[in-house]
Design an enzyme around this catalytic site. Structure first.
Site, PDB file in Angstrom:
ATOM      1  N   LYS A 165       0.865  -1.179   0.000  1.00 55.82           N
ATOM      2  CA  LYS A 165       0.000   0.000   0.000  1.00 55.82           C
ATOM      3  C   LYS A 165       0.904   1.233   0.000  1.00 55.82           C
ATOM      4  CE  LYS A 165      -2.071   3.058   1.996  1.00 55.82           C
ATOM      5  NZ  LYS A 165      -1.906   4.477   1.611  1.00 55.82           N
ATOM      6  N   GLY A 209       1.560   4.216  13.327  1.00 51.48           N
ATOM      7  CA  GLY A 209       2.118   2.964  13.838  1.00 51.48           C
ATOM      8  C   GLY A 209       1.268   2.392  14.969  1.00 51.48           C
ATOM      9  N   GLY A 212       6.288   4.811   8.642  1.00 52.99           N
ATOM     10  CA  GLY A 212       5.428   5.993   8.642  1.00 52.99           C
ATOM     11  C   GLY A 212       5.479   6.665   9.995  1.00 52.99           C
ATOM     12  N   SER A 213       4.440   7.398  10.318  1.00 55.78           N
ATOM     13  CA  SER A 213       4.474   8.190  11.539  1.00 55.78           C
ATOM     14  C   SER A 213       4.164   7.333  12.765  1.00 55.78           C
ATOM     15  CB  SER A 213       3.473   9.334  11.434  1.00 55.78           C
ATOM     16  OG  SER A 213       2.176   8.795  11.320  1.00 55.78           O
ATOM     17  N   THR A 214       4.574   7.831  13.905  1.00 53.89           N
ATOM     18  CA  THR A 214       4.374   7.107  15.162  1.00 53.89           C
ATOM     19  C   THR A 214       2.883   6.932  15.454  1.00 53.89           C
ATOM     20  OG1 THR A 214       6.524   7.765  15.999  1.00 53.89           O
ATOM     21  CG2 THR A 214       4.870   7.230  17.653  1.00 53.89           C
ATOM     22  N   GLU A 243       8.808   1.133  11.500  1.00 52.91           N
ATOM     23  CA  GLU A 243       9.863   2.147  11.348  1.00 52.91           C
ATOM     24  C   GLU A 243       9.159   3.494  11.414  1.00 52.91           C
ATOM     25  OE1 GLU A 243      12.951   1.469  11.195  1.00 52.91           O
ATOM     26  OE2 GLU A 243      13.171  -0.510  10.308  1.00 52.91           O
ATOM     27  N   CYS A 245      13.113  10.561   8.112  1.00 50.25           N
ATOM     28  CA  CYS A 245      12.783  10.146   9.481  1.00 50.25           C
ATOM     29  C   CYS A 245      13.960  10.336  10.421  1.00 50.25           C
ATOM     30  CB  CYS A 245      12.351   8.690   9.474  1.00 50.25           C
ATOM     31  SG  CYS A 245      13.525   7.646   8.604  1.00 50.25           S
ATOM     32  N   GLU A 268       8.047  15.963  15.828  1.00 50.60           N
ATOM     33  CA  GLU A 268       8.618  15.820  14.493  1.00 50.60           C
ATOM     34  C   GLU A 268       7.938  16.819  13.552  1.00 50.60           C
ATOM     35  OE1 GLU A 268       7.838  12.084  12.433  1.00 50.60           O
ATOM     36  OE2 GLU A 268       9.954  12.041  11.915  1.00 50.60           O
TER      37      GLU A 268
HETATM   38  P1  NAP Z   1       1.841   8.286   7.683  1.00 53.70           P
HETATM   39  O1  NAP Z   1       0.843   9.343   7.578  1.00 53.70           O
HETATM   40  O2  NAP Z   1       1.941   7.528   8.951  1.00 53.70           O
HETATM   41  O3  NAP Z   1       1.553   7.311   6.478  1.00 53.70           O
HETATM   42  C1  NAP Z   1       2.339   6.174   6.196  1.00 53.70           C
HETATM   43  C2  NAP Z   1       1.507   5.158   5.458  1.00 53.70           C
HETATM   44  O4  NAP Z   1       0.488   4.656   6.324  1.00 53.70           O
HETATM   45  C3  NAP Z   1       0.772   5.741   4.253  1.00 53.70           C
HETATM   46  O5  NAP Z   1       0.729   4.780   3.235  1.00 53.70           O
HETATM   47  C4  NAP Z   1      -0.601   6.001   4.830  1.00 53.70           C
HETATM   48  O6  NAP Z   1      -1.620   6.119   3.879  1.00 53.70           O
HETATM   49  C5  NAP Z   1      -0.779   4.787   5.705  1.00 53.70           C
HETATM   50  N1  NAP Z   1      -1.838   4.940   6.722  1.00 53.70           N
HETATM   51  C6  NAP Z   1      -2.365   6.075   7.237  1.00 53.70           C
HETATM   52  N2  NAP Z   1      -3.331   5.784   8.147  1.00 53.70           N
HETATM   53  C7  NAP Z   1      -3.416   4.434   8.198  1.00 53.70           C
HETATM   54  C8  NAP Z   1      -4.217   3.521   8.944  1.00 53.70           C
HETATM   55  N3  NAP Z   1      -5.134   3.929   9.820  1.00 53.70           N
HETATM   56  N4  NAP Z   1      -4.040   2.199   8.747  1.00 53.70           N
HETATM   57  C9  NAP Z   1      -3.103   1.744   7.883  1.00 53.70           C
HETATM   58  N5  NAP Z   1      -2.329   2.566   7.141  1.00 53.70           N
HETATM   59  C10 NAP Z   1      -2.463   3.897   7.303  1.00 53.70           C
HETATM   60  O7  NAP Z   1       3.286   8.841   7.401  1.00 53.70           O
HETATM   61  P2  NAP Z   1       3.699   9.799   6.210  1.00 53.70           P
HETATM   62  O8  NAP Z   1       3.194  11.145   6.531  1.00 53.70           O
HETATM   63  O9  NAP Z   1       3.378   9.192   4.914  1.00 53.70           O
HETATM   64  O10 NAP Z   1       5.297   9.750   6.344  1.00 53.70           O
HETATM   65  C11 NAP Z   1       5.978  10.520   7.239  1.00 53.70           C
HETATM   66  C12 NAP Z   1       6.298   9.754   8.518  1.00 53.70           C
HETATM   67  O11 NAP Z   1       7.018   8.558   8.226  1.00 53.70           O
HETATM   68  C13 NAP Z   1       7.188  10.520   9.436  1.00 53.70           C
HETATM   69  O12 NAP Z   1       6.713  10.432  10.751  1.00 53.70           O
HETATM   70  C14 NAP Z   1       8.531   9.828   9.319  1.00 53.70           C
HETATM   71  O13 NAP Z   1       9.362   9.966  10.428  1.00 53.70           O
HETATM   72  C15 NAP Z   1       8.149   8.443   9.083  1.00 53.70           C
HETATM   73  N6  NAP Z   1       9.223   7.723   8.410  1.00 53.70           N
HETATM   74  C16 NAP Z   1       9.935   6.806   9.107  1.00 53.70           C
HETATM   75  C17 NAP Z   1      10.983   6.132   8.512  1.00 53.70           C
HETATM   76  C18 NAP Z   1      11.769   5.120   9.264  1.00 53.70           C
HETATM   77  O14 NAP Z   1      12.422   4.312   8.622  1.00 53.70           O
HETATM   78  N7  NAP Z   1      11.736   5.110  10.563  1.00 53.70           N
HETATM   79  C19 NAP Z   1      11.283   6.389   7.184  1.00 53.70           C
HETATM   80  C20 NAP Z   1      10.540   7.336   6.495  1.00 53.70           C
HETATM   81  C21 NAP Z   1       9.506   7.984   7.123  1.00 53.70           C
HETATM   82  P3  NAP Z   1      -2.020   7.621   3.373  1.00 53.70           P
HETATM   83  O15 NAP Z   1      -0.926   8.027   2.479  1.00 53.70           O
HETATM   84  O16 NAP Z   1      -3.311   7.504   2.687  1.00 53.70           O
HETATM   85  O17 NAP Z   1      -2.119   8.474   4.604  1.00 53.70           O
END
Ligand code: NAP
Ligand code: MG
Length: 490
Positions: free
Chosen positions: A176, A234, A229-231, A251, A285, A384
């Site tokens: 996804k 997660g 993705g975001s905490t 992650e 991240c 963040e």
């Molecule tokens: P996000 O909003 O958490 O989204 C990540 C993914 O999860 C997207 O595909 C999102 O879909 C999906 N998602 C959202 N709500 C969901 C739910 N209820 N159930 C299942 N999936 C869901 O994060 P982002 O804004 O795309 O990315 C930024 C974040 O990622 C930052 O916090 C960053 O620190 C973190 N990150 C971490 C790493 C690491 O390796 N630790 C690497 C890169 C990024 P949608 O796109 O439709 O919202």
């Protein structure tokens, strides 16, 4: 005309059953980049069924590990041939400067595939110490159907971190992508398919997190969820995954400390700290968002740091000279603006930047931003921001630096700049993070495990360790005793 993309299920390009689509925006212009089929729960279900079928029977399940590795290696070669095309698509989809997609993200992500292609036939269990009347050994088996949910900041690379070890170990997968960046992943998967990865092994269901993402993480026939993705997301994913107790690897976000001691090579520390925060527009991240500078060199360091930052070239991501492209979306731009306002309200000093960059164009451009006089308690030092904003904090000595650096809910990465080798290693031990960079920042290697502590998540991607996340251990006990099992001697 806008490009159109469909879902990829069981080796075929299909519309969503609902017929719905959504738009992917080019962040450099704010205009529509592509129209993409929007997966609902029923499409996710079809994708999971295809992945299950491919896992249980058919060419993938029966393929020798060496053949699987060879096929993945062929995909890697095809990706090298199309790397420039993929880099351009990725930069158009999410705004990363073309120099970064071409010279950093693409080579790094193909290297990951090659690394795991080579591991496909090196998965092995063990023969255990056993008495002479029995044999005990372990089998390392694929887990089954993997659900991968990825963010928008490095769509191809973060997908590959999951896809490559999952396939090398013999799993199948449903991906996804983030709603902002489905296009490059669909183009990449097309190449996997063209090279001959069998139908159903890889499936892609673009759509919204609350619908497609939720359907995947709560699906009872998914065996493991790999999430970046975001905490906050997660946390939601762990809850959904608990329905069938599927394992998850997370992650998540970070607020990584980057610590400059007065004995560091100042020029390297300035350049490395700048790269560590402004690389990929601050949408990393692990970026060094809390910069700790030792009091004794504070003014000297800041003079040079701020000077360099003011010459960063912000502009069209497809221009070779661009160092910073646009933020990924209007929503991210607004989030950054809100944090800048909070920083000012709480008394931080805005040294440079702090505003949208309209000179660079109509896209979601922001100016590289530095706050100083920040305390570790301020919101901009705790949450963040995920944009080009750095919070600079003074420290006195090693103990003070370590205490402040570790005072956060996150634990993804940290940087230390020093010419004292003992101090470098002491700090590496003391920092409560998954990665520590000494005299460098943001570098990754396919062989080096990456992941977080505390609320930055758990599980390690990359390296040999990632194979553990995509295999499960089975113990086999063989009785060699002709007497059989005598229960109470009966
Ligand atoms: P996000 O909003 O958490 O989204 C990540 C993914 O999860 C997207 O595909 C999102 O879909 C999906 N998602 C959202 N709500 C969901 C739910 N209820 N159930 C299942 N999936 C869901 O994060 P982002 O804004 O795309 O990315 C930024 C974040 O990622 C930052 O916090 C960053 O620190 C973190 N990150 C971490 C790493 C690491 O390796 N630790 C690497 C890169 C990024 P949608 O796109 O439709 O919202
Ligand atoms: Mg987009």
């Amino acid at each position: 005309m806008d490009k159109k993309y469909q879902l990829f299920i069981n080796g075929k390009w299909v519309d969503a059953l609902s017929g719905k689509t959504f738009k992917s925006i080019n962040p450099a212009t704010g205009e529509v980049n592509a129209v993409v089929a929007e997966a609902g729960a029923e499409d996710v279900d079809l994708a999971v069924k295809a992945a299950r079928q491919a896992f249980e029977s058919g060419p993938w399940a029966n393929m020798a590990p060496g053949d699987r590795g060879r096929l993945l290696y062929k995909v890697a070669q095809a990706l090298w041939e199309k790397a420039d095309m993929l880099a351009t698509i990725e930069s158009t989809d999410n705004g990363l400067p073309i120099n970064e997609t071409k010279h950093i993200a693409m080579p790094a992500m193909i290297d990951v595939l090659e690394f795991y292609a080579g591991l496909a036939n090196k998965v092995q269990g063990a023969t255990l110490a056993s008495p002479s009347d029995r044999l005990n050994y372990t089998l390392k088996e694929p887990i089954g159907v993997i659900g991968a949910i990825v963010p928008w900041n490095f769509p191809l690379m973060l997908t590959m971190w999951k896809l490559a070890p999952a396939l090398a170990a013999g799993n199948t997968i449903v991906i996804k992508p983030a709603e902002q960046t489905p296009v490059s992943i669909l183009e990449m998967v097309k190449i996997f398919h063209e090279v001959g990865i069998p139908d159903g092994v890889i499936n892609v269901v673009p759509g919204y997190g609350s619908v497609a993402g939720e359907a995947l993480s709560s699906h009872s026939d998914i065996d493991k969820i790999a999430f970046t993705g975001s905490t906050n997301t997660g946390r939601l994913i762990m809850q959904s995954a608990s329905k069938n107790l599927k394992p998850v690897s997370l992650e998540l976000g970070g607020k990584s400390p980057n610590i400059v001691f007065d004995d560091a090579n100042l020029e390297n520390a300035v350049n490395g700290s700048m790269f560590g925060i402004f690389f990929a527009q601050g949408q990393v991240c692990a970026s060094g968002t809390r910069l700790f500078v030792q009091e004794s060199i504070y003014d000297k360091f800041m003079d040079s740091f701020v000077n360099k930052i003011q010459s960063i070239r912000v502009g069209n991501p497809l221009d070779q000279l661009t160092q910073m492209g646009p933020q990924v979306s209007q929503q991210q731009l607004e989030q950054i603006q809100r944090y800048v306002a909070v920083g000012l309200e709480q008394g931080a000093n805005l040294v440079t930047g702090g505003e949208r960059n309209l000179k660079a164009g109509n896209g979601y451009y922001f100016t590289p931003t530095v706050f100083d006089n920040v305390t570790n308690e301020m919101t901009i030092a705790r949450e963040e921001i995920f944009g080009p904003v750095i919070s600079v904090i003074r420290f006195k000595d090693e103990e003070d630096a370590l205490r402040k650096a570790n005072d956060t809910i996150y634990g993804l990465a940290a940087g230390v700049w020093t010419n004292d080798i003992k101090r470098g290693h002491r700090m590496a031990r003391g920092l409560k993070t998954g990665t520590v960079w000494v005299n460098t920042y943001s570098l990754l290697d396919s062989a080096a495990p990456f992941g977080g502590k505390k609320q930055s998540g758990f599980g390690r991607e990359l390296g040999l360790e990632a194979m553990d996340m995509y295999t499960s251990t089975k113990h086999v006990w063989v009785d060699l005793n002709e007497q059989g099992l005598n229960w109470y001697g009966v």
